[in-house]
Design an enzyme around this catalytic site. Structure first.
Site, PDB file in Angstrom:
ATOM      1  CE  LYS A  17      -2.771  -0.607   3.235  1.00 32.87           C
ATOM      2  NZ  LYS A  17      -2.807  -0.099   4.532  1.00 32.87           N
ATOM      3  CB  CYS A 380      24.352   5.218  12.863  1.00 33.81           C
ATOM      4  SG  CYS A 380      23.782   6.231  14.209  1.00 33.81           S
ATOM      5  CG  HIS A 506      20.999   6.827   9.997  1.00 38.08           C
ATOM      6  ND1 HIS A 506      21.283   5.489  10.097  1.00 38.08           N
ATOM      7  CD2 HIS A 506      21.207   7.150  11.291  1.00 38.08           C
ATOM      8  CE1 HIS A 506      21.179   5.000  11.015  1.00 38.08           C
ATOM      9  NE2 HIS A 506      20.960   5.934  12.057  1.00 38.08           N
ATOM     10  CD  GLU A 508      20.941   4.997   6.447  1.00 43.31           C
ATOM     11  OE1 GLU A 508      21.887   5.603   6.068  1.00 43.31           O
ATOM     12  OE2 GLU A 508      20.575   4.502   7.459  1.00 43.31           O
TER      13      GLU A 508
HETATM   14  N1  GLN Z   1      23.837   2.691  19.585  1.00 38.44           N
HETATM   15  C1  GLN Z   1      24.220   4.058  18.680  1.00 38.44           C
HETATM   16  C2  GLN Z   1      23.737   5.282  19.547  1.00 38.44           C
HETATM   17  O1  GLN Z   1      22.660   5.389  20.202  1.00 38.44           O
HETATM   18  C3  GLN Z   1      23.949   3.746  17.397  1.00 38.44           C
HETATM   19  C4  GLN Z   1      22.516   4.072  16.887  1.00 38.44           C
HETATM   20  C5  GLN Z   1      22.252   3.648  15.550  1.00 38.44           C
HETATM   21  O2  GLN Z   1      23.212   3.186  14.912  1.00 38.44           O
HETATM   22  N2  GLN Z   1      21.236   4.235  14.767  1.00 38.44           N
HETATM   23  O3  GLN Z   1      24.427   6.053  19.464  1.00 38.44           O
END
Ligand code: GLN
Length: 543
Positions: A17, A380, A506, A508
């Site tokens: 969806k 991250c 991130h 992405e």
């Molecule tokens: N554990 C890590 C933090 O809180 C990484 C979190 C993640 O990869 N989104 O900083």
């Protein structure tokens, strides 16, 4: 005045969806219309932030730091528009807003009920995002018949009453299964699902029928007759290998013309799907395959890494390679088996993830990439583990760790910033949303971005401990991206390596089919070059 489209689903969940909604959004946008998508999730959680990725898939993060359903990622990628916390609402948010109002006395002593108060709140949220838009596309999560979904469908029903039936369109996505023993498609589940909707008072205008192959005309006619929709409004959503083809599949059947006609939308410009078609064509024409390893701990569920996978796909089309993504369970990796397990990959990504499980495996993968010159992209927690690995194995700080995993470590190379300490873990204390990052020049990072300042989205609590940066730099690991005030490390890279980059953010989340992310395109280029030179076990490190 804005027009409203409601998209519901029936028969079974996971019919796509979100992609259907995103595809309709793209088709309308390509006609020059302002399209605002909205997703309702009927669960009681306030947001998916605290949900296990195995339950819910990826948590998509918007610029304004909302933790949202992964469908918002599809909307952003297809419609190419940045969304906000107003674009994803859960039953939990709606109910808490109503209860708060009740506590403030805003309902003047009345009895608070699902109808009209909860439905009223839902409608208010739709109208809030509708300002200045041509079309609001509201996807209602779950399937028709779910108890939790009822207030949302009821609000959708009321909308036609209030806005005029001609300004509201109901689209229903169902499954039309092919039953091999009978040798035919079965329309009964669709009939039942539509009946369920009609019981609630919603007569769908358009049916999107998910089927494994094209439906014969008689099946379509039967669906039209029994479900009370025009035959031309029975649209097939035949399984395709590539989700980015779906808008084109819909367009070929005239879905966008139908919507525009039914809603009396004025066509502002010529339909321009050319760039999209070009993107799909580039994807299918790419010949050279390269194997990319994704080393994480939610590998049984591809949805947990949705945006990372899509970012790789976008970059593949841009670079002209066909990335073959393979998931590697981090917990199964160790220094004893990395060479055999990873030597077939042209590049390795360690994506985000929470908790200590799988950390040693990720570390082994990173050691392998660092020593063998294999292109590496850490996202991250991928950055955090890369820093720990470097501190332990290159700088000789045995026992270096993140205070998240080892609160009493002597070498806290990853730690909580003072402002974060002592706060609750769930909700509210993470660094969430878009932050600026200043890129150091010259650096590999600058070579990718070609810009001095970028904005990227975050979702984490822990940060690199700057106390160790001088030491790291002496050994060849530099912070190539920092917050503009110099307080937070946003990117790291290795000096003597063809491509070893990790980001605290991130990237992405910002990759789009028509605007692939430079870190992913550079990573794929480096991986392709690496594969050309020979595998890790062949030629070895470049430095
Ligand atoms: N554990 C890590 C933090 O809180 C990484 C979190 C993640 O990869 N989104 O900083």
């Amino acid at each position: 005045m804005p027009k409203y489209i409601f998209i519901s689903g029936g028969v079974v969940s996971s019919l796509g969806k979100g992609i259907a909604t995103a595809s309709i959004g793209l088709l309308l946008k390509s006609r020059g219309l302002q399209v605002m998508p909205l997703k309702f999730d009927p669960y009681i959680n306030v947001d998916p932030g605290t949900m296990n990725p195995f339950q819910h898939g990826e948590v998509f993060v918007t610029d304004d730091g909302a933790e949202t359903d992964l469908d918002l990622g599809h909307y952003e990628r297809f419609i190419n528009r940045n969304l906000s916390r107003d674009n994803n609402l859960t039953a939990g948010q709606i109910y808490s807003a109503v209860i708060e109002k009740e506590r403030r006395g805003e309902y003047l002593g009345r009895t608070i009920q699902v109808v009209p108060h909860i439905t009223g709140e839902i409608k208010e949220r739709i109208r809030k995002v509708a300002r200045g838009q041509d079309v609001v596309l509201t996807e209602i999560g779950g399937t028709v018949g779910d108890i939790e979904g009822l207030p949302f469908l009821e609000a959708a029903r009321q909308f036609a009453l209030e806005e005029g039936r001609e300004n509201v369109l109901y689209i229903h996505l169902t499954l039309v299964p092919f039953v091999p023993s009978a040798g035919e498609f079965k329309t009964k589940p669709t009939q039942h699902s539509v009946n369920k909707l009609r019981e609630i008072g919603i007569q769908p205008d358009i049916l999107l029928c998910r089927a494994e192959k094209p439906l014969p005309p008689d099946a379509k006619e039967k669906i039209a007759l029994f479900c009370n929709v025009q035959p031309e409004a029975v649209i097939e959503a035949v399984d395709v290998k590539n989700i980015y083809e779906i808008p084109l599949v819909f367009q070929r059947q005239g879905l966008d013309d139908l919507i525009v006609r039914k809603l009396g939308l004025r066509r502002r410009s010529r339909v321009d799907m050319k760039p999209w078609r070009e993107f799909v064509r580039r994807q299918s024409q790419a010949q050279k395959t390269i194997a990319i390893g994704l080393c994480g701990k939610y590998v049984q569920l591809r949805d947990a890494y949705k945006s990372v996978i899509e970012a790789i796909v976008h970059a593949g089309a841009a670079v002209g390679v066909r990335p073959e993504i393979e998931f590697i369970e981090a917990e199964e990796l160790s220094s004893a088996n990395v060479r055999t397990r990873l030597s077939r990959f042209a590049g390795i990504i360690v994506p985000g993830g929470f908790g200590v499980r799988g950390m040693e495996g990720k570390m082994a993968a990173i050691t392998f990439c660092r020593e063998q010159g294999v292109p590496f992209l850490g996202l991250c927690v991928g950055l955090q583990v890369a820093v720990i690995e470097f501190a332990r194995n290159v700088c000789g700080l045995k026992g270096a760790n993140s205070t998240e995993f080892a609160p009493k470590t002597r070498y806290p190379v990853i730690h909580l910033m003072p402002a974060q300490r002592g706060k609750r873990i769930k909700g509210g204390t993470m660094r969430l949303g878009a932050y600026p990052c200043a890129i150091r020049k010259p650096s590999l990072a600058f070579g990718c971005y070609r810009r001095r300042l970028v904005w990227e989205r975050h979702r984490h609590r822990y940060e690199v401990n700057n106390r160790f940066l001088g030491l790291f730099a002496r050994y060849g690991l530099i912070a190539s991206g920092m917050s503009p005030d110099g307080r937070l490390v946003e990117m790291i890279e290795l000096r003597h390596h063809p491509f070893f980059i990790a980001t605290q953010f991130h990237p992405e989340f910002k990759s789009r089919p028509l605007a692939p992310h430079p870190l992913f395109t550079s990573f794929l280029k480096a991986s392709y070059e690496f594969a050309q030179r020979g595998t890790a076990t062949g030629t070895g490190a470049a430095a």
